[in-house]
Design a protein around this motif. Sequence first.
Motif, PDB file in Angstrom:
ATOM      1  N   TYR A 151     -18.453 -14.446  27.331  1.00  0.00           N
ATOM      2  CA  TYR A 151     -17.834 -15.291  26.319  1.00  0.00           C
ATOM      3  C   TYR A 151     -18.874 -15.618  25.253  1.00  0.00           C
ATOM      4  CZ  TYR A 151     -20.009 -18.270  29.822  1.00  0.00           C
ATOM      5  OH  TYR A 151     -20.887 -18.783  30.741  1.00  0.00           O
ATOM      6  N   PHE A 152     -18.409 -15.747  24.010  1.00  0.00           N
ATOM      7  CA  PHE A 152     -19.332 -16.134  22.943  1.00  0.00           C
ATOM      8  C   PHE A 152     -18.580 -16.904  21.867  1.00  0.00           C
ATOM      9  CE2 PHE A 152     -17.821 -11.905  21.772  1.00  0.00           C
ATOM     10  CZ  PHE A 152     -17.636 -11.952  20.399  1.00  0.00           C
ATOM     11  N   ARG A 153     -19.336 -17.564  21.002  1.00  0.00           N
ATOM     12  CA  ARG A 153     -18.764 -18.399  19.945  1.00  0.00           C
ATOM     13  C   ARG A 153     -19.802 -18.656  18.866  1.00  0.00           C
ATOM     14  NH1 ARG A 153     -18.819 -24.756  21.397  1.00  0.00           N
ATOM     15  NH2 ARG A 153     -18.701 -24.750  19.116  1.00  0.00           N
ATOM     16  N   ASN A 154     -19.323 -19.142  17.732  1.00  0.00           N
ATOM     17  CA  ASN A 154     -20.239 -19.626  16.701  1.00  0.00           C
ATOM     18  C   ASN A 154     -20.510 -21.114  16.918  1.00  0.00           C
ATOM     19  OD1 ASN A 154     -17.381 -20.085  15.799  1.00  0.00           O
ATOM     20  ND2 ASN A 154     -18.439 -21.191  14.155  1.00  0.00           N
ATOM     21  N   ILE A 155     -21.705 -21.561  16.565  1.00  0.00           N
ATOM     22  CA  ILE A 155     -22.051 -22.985  16.587  1.00  0.00           C
ATOM     23  C   ILE A 155     -23.289 -23.180  15.712  1.00  0.00           C
ATOM     24  CG2 ILE A 155     -23.245 -22.618  18.807  1.00  0.00           C
ATOM     25  CD1 ILE A 155     -21.781 -25.983  17.704  1.00  0.00           C
ATOM     26  N   ASP A 156     -23.181 -24.043  14.710  1.00  0.00           N
ATOM     27  CA  ASP A 156     -24.319 -24.356  13.837  1.00  0.00           C
ATOM     28  C   ASP A 156     -24.967 -23.093  13.244  1.00  0.00           C
ATOM     29  OD1 ASP A 156     -23.895 -27.027  14.448  1.00  0.00           O
ATOM     30  OD2 ASP A 156     -25.322 -27.011  16.115  1.00  0.00           O
ATOM     31  N   ASP A 157     -24.137 -22.170  12.757  1.00  0.00           N
ATOM     32  CA  ASP A 157     -24.617 -20.906  12.169  1.00  0.00           C
ATOM     33  C   ASP A 157     -25.370 -20.034  13.175  1.00  0.00           C
ATOM     34  OD1 ASP A 157     -23.596 -21.481   9.604  1.00  0.00           O
ATOM     35  OD2 ASP A 157     -25.340 -22.733   9.172  1.00  0.00           O
ATOM     36  N   ARG A 158     -25.100 -20.215  14.428  1.00  0.00           N
ATOM     37  CA  ARG A 158     -25.701 -19.426  15.508  1.00  0.00           C
ATOM     38  C   ARG A 158     -24.590 -18.767  16.319  1.00  0.00           C
ATOM     39  NH1 ARG A 158     -30.851 -22.348  17.068  1.00  0.00           N
ATOM     40  NH2 ARG A 158     -31.010 -24.171  15.715  1.00  0.00           N
ATOM     41  N   SER A 166     -28.043 -16.228   8.648  1.00  0.00           N
ATOM     42  CA  SER A 166     -27.513 -16.385   7.291  1.00  0.00           C
ATOM     43  C   SER A 166     -26.170 -15.670   7.143  1.00  0.00           C
ATOM     44  CB  SER A 166     -28.497 -15.809   6.269  1.00  0.00           C
ATOM     45  OG  SER A 166     -29.728 -16.501   6.311  1.00  0.00           O
ATOM     46  N   ASN A 167     -25.248 -16.335   6.463  1.00  0.00           N
ATOM     47  CA  ASN A 167     -23.933 -15.755   6.138  1.00  0.00           C
ATOM     48  C   ASN A 167     -23.166 -15.281   7.378  1.00  0.00           C
ATOM     49  OD1 ASN A 167     -24.493 -16.013   3.287  1.00  0.00           O
ATOM     50  ND2 ASN A 167     -25.797 -14.197   3.474  1.00  0.00           N
ATOM     51  N   LEU A 168     -23.294 -16.020   8.456  1.00  0.00           N
ATOM     52  CA  LEU A 168     -22.569 -15.661   9.680  1.00  0.00           C
ATOM     53  C   LEU A 168     -21.067 -15.835   9.452  1.00  0.00           C
ATOM     54  CD1 LEU A 168     -22.846 -14.860  12.707  1.00  0.00           C
ATOM     55  CD2 LEU A 168     -22.789 -17.309  13.233  1.00  0.00           C
ATOM     56  N   ASP A 169     -20.310 -14.776   9.670  1.00  0.00           N
ATOM     57  CA  ASP A 169     -18.875 -14.791   9.365  1.00  0.00           C
ATOM     58  C   ASP A 169     -18.015 -14.893  10.621  1.00  0.00           C
ATOM     59  OD1 ASP A 169     -16.634 -14.645   7.635  1.00  0.00           O
ATOM     60  OD2 ASP A 169     -16.381 -12.534   8.111  1.00  0.00           O
ATOM     61  N   ILE A 170     -18.640 -14.970  11.766  1.00  0.00           N
ATOM     62  CA  ILE A 170     -17.892 -15.038  13.026  1.00  0.00           C
ATOM     63  C   ILE A 170     -17.508 -16.487  13.303  1.00  0.00           C
ATOM     64  CG2 ILE A 170     -18.045 -14.692  15.520  1.00  0.00           C
ATOM     65  CD1 ILE A 170     -20.000 -12.372  14.906  1.00  0.00           C
ATOM     66  N   LYS A 171     -16.209 -16.731  13.511  1.00  0.00           N
ATOM     67  CA  LYS A 171     -15.729 -18.095  13.727  1.00  0.00           C
ATOM     68  C   LYS A 171     -14.627 -18.066  14.776  1.00  0.00           C
ATOM     69  CE  LYS A 171     -15.383 -20.829  10.174  1.00  0.00           C
ATOM     70  NZ  LYS A 171     -14.879 -21.509   8.941  1.00  0.00           N
ATOM     71  N   GLY A 172     -14.839 -18.779  15.877  1.00  0.00           N
ATOM     72  CA  GLY A 172     -13.845 -18.829  16.942  1.00  0.00           C
ATOM     73  C   GLY A 172     -14.501 -18.771  18.303  1.00  0.00           C
ATOM     74  N   PRO A 187     -24.000  -5.931  15.371  1.00  0.00           N
ATOM     75  CA  PRO A 187     -24.644  -4.606  15.319  1.00  0.00           C
ATOM     76  C   PRO A 187     -25.447  -4.347  14.049  1.00  0.00           C
ATOM     77  CG  PRO A 187     -22.299  -4.408  14.888  1.00  0.00           C
ATOM     78  CD  PRO A 187     -22.529  -5.823  15.326  1.00  0.00           C
ATOM     79  N   ASN A 188     -25.120  -5.046  12.982  1.00  0.00           N
ATOM     80  CA  ASN A 188     -25.801  -4.801  11.704  1.00  0.00           C
ATOM     81  C   ASN A 188     -26.551  -6.028  11.207  1.00  0.00           C
ATOM     82  OD1 ASN A 188     -24.582  -2.135  11.455  1.00  0.00           O
ATOM     83  ND2 ASN A 188     -22.673  -3.237  11.054  1.00  0.00           N
ATOM     84  N   THR A 189     -26.882  -6.923  12.150  1.00  0.00           N
ATOM     85  CA  THR A 189     -27.512  -8.189  11.764  1.00  0.00           C
ATOM     86  C   THR A 189     -28.768  -8.432  12.585  1.00  0.00           C
ATOM     87  OG1 THR A 189     -25.320  -9.105  11.255  1.00  0.00           O
ATOM     88  CG2 THR A 189     -27.122 -10.679  11.528  1.00  0.00           C
ATOM     89  N   GLU A 190     -29.842  -8.783  11.918  1.00  0.00           N
ATOM     90  CA  GLU A 190     -31.062  -9.182  12.616  1.00  0.00           C
ATOM     91  C   GLU A 190     -30.872 -10.583  13.196  1.00  0.00           C
ATOM     92  OE1 GLU A 190     -34.001  -7.532  13.087  1.00  0.00           O
ATOM     93  OE2 GLU A 190     -33.037  -5.732  12.254  1.00  0.00           O
TER      94      GLU A 190
END
Length: 371
Positions: A268-275, A252-258, A314-317
């Motif tokens: 490497y990591f990225r956002n996709i479908d709120d994941r 929920s409310n994932l703010d990471i984009k890129g 770090p602050n997200t379940e």
Amino acid sequence: MNLSYWELKNWFSNIDYTIVGSGIVGLHCALALRENYPESTILILEKGILPEGASTKNAGFACFGSISEILDDLKSHSEEEVIQLIQKRWNGLQILRKNLGDAAIDFKPYGGYELFLKEEESSYNECLQKISFINEILKPIFRNDIFTKEIDRFDFNGIQDYLIFNPYEAQIDTGKMMHALLQKAVNNNIMILNQIEVKTFHDKKDSVEINLGDFTFHSKKLLFATNGFAGQLTKNQVRPAKAQVLITEPISNLDIKGTFHLDKGYYYFRNIDDRILIGGGRNLDFDGETTTQLGQTDLIQNRLEELLKEVILPNTEFKISHRWSGIMGMGSSKKPLVEQLSDNVYCGVRLGGMGVAIGSIVGKELAYLVN
């Protein structure tokens, strides 16, 4: 294989071009051959249900190298070679977008970021100091500065103050890309047969005899687009390299984009479908990850989860939804191998973990090699 007369006649007779591998390279090769030889018979053989290598298993980065990866490449390649590699990656991405369209691959130009852990101070300082130098040598390609430093706005933990941003990087949906490519191949009368593995082949000068185990057939030309699996049949200087990946459940409310890079591209990591999708870690066990066997290991999966928990979220379940792996093709050089192996046998392999970027252009080069 218990084949009927109709199957032999329509699928395995009078074959002009047989391509092994239905990934990005194989499909682009087939489409280029169709364009060059409109009346030819083109057959693609794939040993998996879907492409077995990394084409449907990669992270969906439309990238050409983070700054630490480029600096690392400059230690083993000349400046001219590195510029040529980046030019090829950039050109390949434009070919992919032009061939399929941005909507079909879900192209999102969010930009790319590199972050550095607190303990990576020397690498971090080197990259900051070399931003101007790298921007200058890449200016003939992009006409603008590529890399800039930015304050972390994502609330990552345990990292250096600045991220290095690249506005030319984007992300795609790997599954949509491959679906569109497969559909385009079928629409161009290219035959694709899955779960068929080439066991051996023999160049007979006027054709190639291809052995599928309990069945053989002939093709005028044979082209290998098997990347990390190439060494098994072609004896090329290609090392398989397994890449492990995991993805979270929706957050929920994932703010990471890129798209994001760590440690010379090894993570490497990225956002996709709120994941969040994260992969990499083969540098923890180079020997163990030099394999064509798919699967996960606790060593690498635990490190990926640790980075998620301590650095990225770090602050997200979060909960892990799924894990998988893919096989890349590496070598002593980052330059792909596109070459003729014998009179009627060719290969386009060793994509160096940049299949999304260069798969399209390697496929075209492989097709143009055939005469």
